[in-house]
Design an enzyme around this catalytic site. Structure first.
Site, short mmCIF file in Angstrom:
data_model
loop_
_atom_site.label_atom_id
_atom_site.label_comp_id
_atom_site.label_asym_id
_atom_site.label_seq_id
_atom_site.Cartn_x
_atom_site.Cartn_y
_atom_site.Cartn_z
N SER A 45 -52.79 35.98 6.30
CA SER A 45 -53.28 36.63 7.52
C SER A 45 -54.66 36.11 7.87
O SER A 45 -55.44 35.74 6.98
CB SER A 45 -53.35 38.14 7.31
OG SER A 45 -54.06 38.74 8.37
N TYR A 90 -54.95 45.67 2.46
CA TYR A 90 -54.23 44.58 3.14
C TYR A 90 -55.02 43.27 3.03
O TYR A 90 -54.47 42.23 2.65
CB TYR A 90 -54.01 44.96 4.60
CG TYR A 90 -53.22 43.93 5.38
CD1 TYR A 90 -51.88 43.71 5.12
CD2 TYR A 90 -53.83 43.17 6.39
CE1 TYR A 90 -51.15 42.76 5.84
CE2 TYR A 90 -53.12 42.23 7.11
CZ TYR A 90 -51.78 42.02 6.82
OH TYR A 90 -51.06 41.09 7.53
N1 LIG Z 1 -48.04 41.34 12.94
C1 LIG Z 1 -49.25 40.84 12.74
O1 LIG Z 1 -50.18 41.04 13.54
C2 LIG Z 1 -49.52 39.99 11.53
C3 LIG Z 1 -50.75 39.33 11.45
C4 LIG Z 1 -51.03 38.55 10.34
C5 LIG Z 1 -50.10 38.42 9.34
N2 LIG Z 1 -48.90 39.08 9.43
C6 LIG Z 1 -47.97 38.92 8.32
O2 LIG Z 1 -46.75 38.43 8.83
C7 LIG Z 1 -45.68 38.84 7.96
C8 LIG Z 1 -44.57 39.46 8.79
O3 LIG Z 1 -45.09 40.63 9.38
P1 LIG Z 1 -44.53 41.27 10.74
O4 LIG Z 1 -45.70 41.56 11.56
O5 LIG Z 1 -43.42 40.48 11.26
O6 LIG Z 1 -44.04 42.69 10.14
P2 LIG Z 1 -42.64 43.46 10.14
O7 LIG Z 1 -41.97 43.35 11.47
O8 LIG Z 1 -42.96 44.81 9.60
O9 LIG Z 1 -41.77 42.62 9.08
C9 LIG Z 1 -41.99 42.73 7.71
C10 LIG Z 1 -40.80 42.14 7.01
O10 LIG Z 1 -41.02 42.19 5.60
C11 LIG Z 1 -39.87 42.78 4.97
N3 LIG Z 1 -40.25 43.50 3.76
C12 LIG Z 1 -41.26 44.39 3.61
N4 LIG Z 1 -41.27 44.87 2.36
C13 LIG Z 1 -40.24 44.26 1.70
C14 LIG Z 1 -39.72 44.36 0.38
N5 LIG Z 1 -40.26 45.19 -0.54
N6 LIG Z 1 -38.66 43.60 0.06
C15 LIG Z 1 -38.08 42.78 0.98
N7 LIG Z 1 -38.54 42.64 2.24
C16 LIG Z 1 -39.59 43.39 2.59
C17 LIG Z 1 -39.32 43.73 6.03
O11 LIG Z 1 -37.92 43.93 5.83
P3 LIG Z 1 -37.24 45.28 5.29
O12 LIG Z 1 -38.07 46.43 5.74
O13 LIG Z 1 -35.87 45.22 5.89
O14 LIG Z 1 -37.22 45.11 3.80
C18 LIG Z 1 -39.52 42.92 7.30
O15 LIG Z 1 -38.46 42.01 7.47
C19 LIG Z 1 -46.31 39.79 6.94
O16 LIG Z 1 -46.59 39.11 5.75
C20 LIG Z 1 -47.60 40.21 7.62
O17 LIG Z 1 -48.59 40.61 6.70
C21 LIG Z 1 -48.58 39.86 10.49
#
Ligand SMILES: NC(=O)c1ccc[n+]([C@@H]2O[C@H](COP(=O)([O-])OP(=O)(O)OC[C@H]3O[C@@H](n4cnc5c(N)ncnc54)[C@H](OP(=O)(O)O)[C@@H]3O)[C@@H](O)[C@H]2O)c1
Length: 259
Positions: free
Chosen positions: A137, A150
């Site tokens: 991130s 986080y």
């Molecule tokens: N959105 C942002 O602004 C942002 C910014 C910087 C970085 N990121 C990073 O980008 C990545 C994706 O985030 P997103 O924003 O797309 O969030 P999201 O829509 O909440 O997606 C998170 C994904 O991780 C999976 N997950 C969570 N815990 C898990 C577990 N214990 N086992 C298996 N799968 C798991 C969830 O699937 P299930 O719930 O089905 O298991 C879901 O597919 C993350 O690493 C996040 O930190 C996001």
């Protein structure tokens, strides 16, 4: 069309991961999708039955992750890319500092990713132009309020990836760290603060894949947002803290509430 890769993608059931899965499938790659929720993965697999393998697993469970690795091995015999994107976010609400919140976030973001790295590396060593990509991130460029858990988890991933890169240097396994700014996904849906320069999940996925195709080791976006974070991080501490500290006063103040 690019070379058809064998790709393991975690966190594929929503947000950036789901958008990555859609774009990789459209490009004709073979992808194994992992998350705990099966339905969103199956829905995409129905559209691309020849290309998509659904492997549900809780990535914090090392046995489930090793089983996922056995399926990948049995199906493909190797991996070209592993994109470890699964993650979670919870904010610390001081005055109550919660060690269990810290544990929950670290368990998914750091240990879950470590479980996947253990499983992916032997398969990547048998891959074609192999690449391990970890989604961190932009929070690692600048300490932000409430991001104790986080931010620390993503800082741990940054170090982990950079250290691993040194140890893999002679093995031909390339490493990428993806550091997105704010992206519109379920993870950020409940954020109660401004999210400047926020991107759609589709655009974040597009930029991630463009960076991976180019073989970039550091993929950060959007550029102007990252530059702003780096600039604030380089300011004298008093000014950086003045600009980034929380303005609102915490509500719970009595000793009882704090404990
Ligand atoms: N959105 C942002 O602004 C942002 C910014 C910087 C970085 N990121 C990073 O980008 C990545 C994706 O985030 P997103 O924003 O797309 O969030 P999201 O829509 O909440 O997606 C998170 C994904 O991780 C999976 N997950 C969570 N815990 C898990 C577990 N214990 N086992 C298996 N799968 C798991 C969830 O699937 P299930 O719930 O089905 O298991 C879901 O597919 C993350 O690493 C996040 O930190 C996001």
């Amino acid at each position: 069309m690019n070379h058809q890769r064998r790709i393991w993608l975690t966190g594929a059931s929503s947000g950036i991961g789901l958008a990555l899965a859609e774009q990789l499938a459209e490009q004709g790659h073979r992808i194994a999708l992992t998350a705990r929720r099966r339905e969103p993965l199956r829905a995409l697999a129905k559209r691309y039955p020849e290309q998509i393998l659904v492997i549900t697993a809780d990535l914090t469970d090392i046995h489930a992750v090793r089983e996922a690795g056995e399926r990948l091995d049995a199906t493909w015999g190797g991996l070209d890319w592993a994109i470890l994107n699964a993650g979670t976010c919870e904010y610390m609400e001081l005055p109550r500092f919660s060690a269990s919140l810290m544990e929950r976030v670290m368990r998914v973001n750091v240990l879950g990713t470590a479980n996947c790295i253990e499983t992916a590396l032997p398969l990547l060593r048998r891959g074609h132009e192999p690449r391990l990509a970890v989604v961190g991130s932009s929070v690692t460029y600048l300490p932000l309020p409430r991001a104790e858990a986080y931010g620390a988890s993503k800082a741990a991933l940054r170090y982990l990836v950079q250290s691993l890169e040194l140890d893999l240097a002679n093995e031909g396994v390339a490493v990428s760290l993806v550091s997105p700014g704010f992206v519109d996904t379920p993870l950020t849906a409940n954020n109660d603060f401004a999210m400047p320069m926020r991107l759609s999940a589709k655009e974040a996925a597009r930029r991630t894949l463009r960076g991976l195709e180019r073989g970039q080791r550091e993929i950060s976006f959007p550029g102007r947002f990252i530059a702003m974070l780096r600039l604030i991080a380089a300011l004298p501490a008093w000014l950086r803290i003045t600009l980034t500290r929380r303005r609102r006063k915490p509500e719970a103040t009595t000793e009882q509430e704090i404990n």
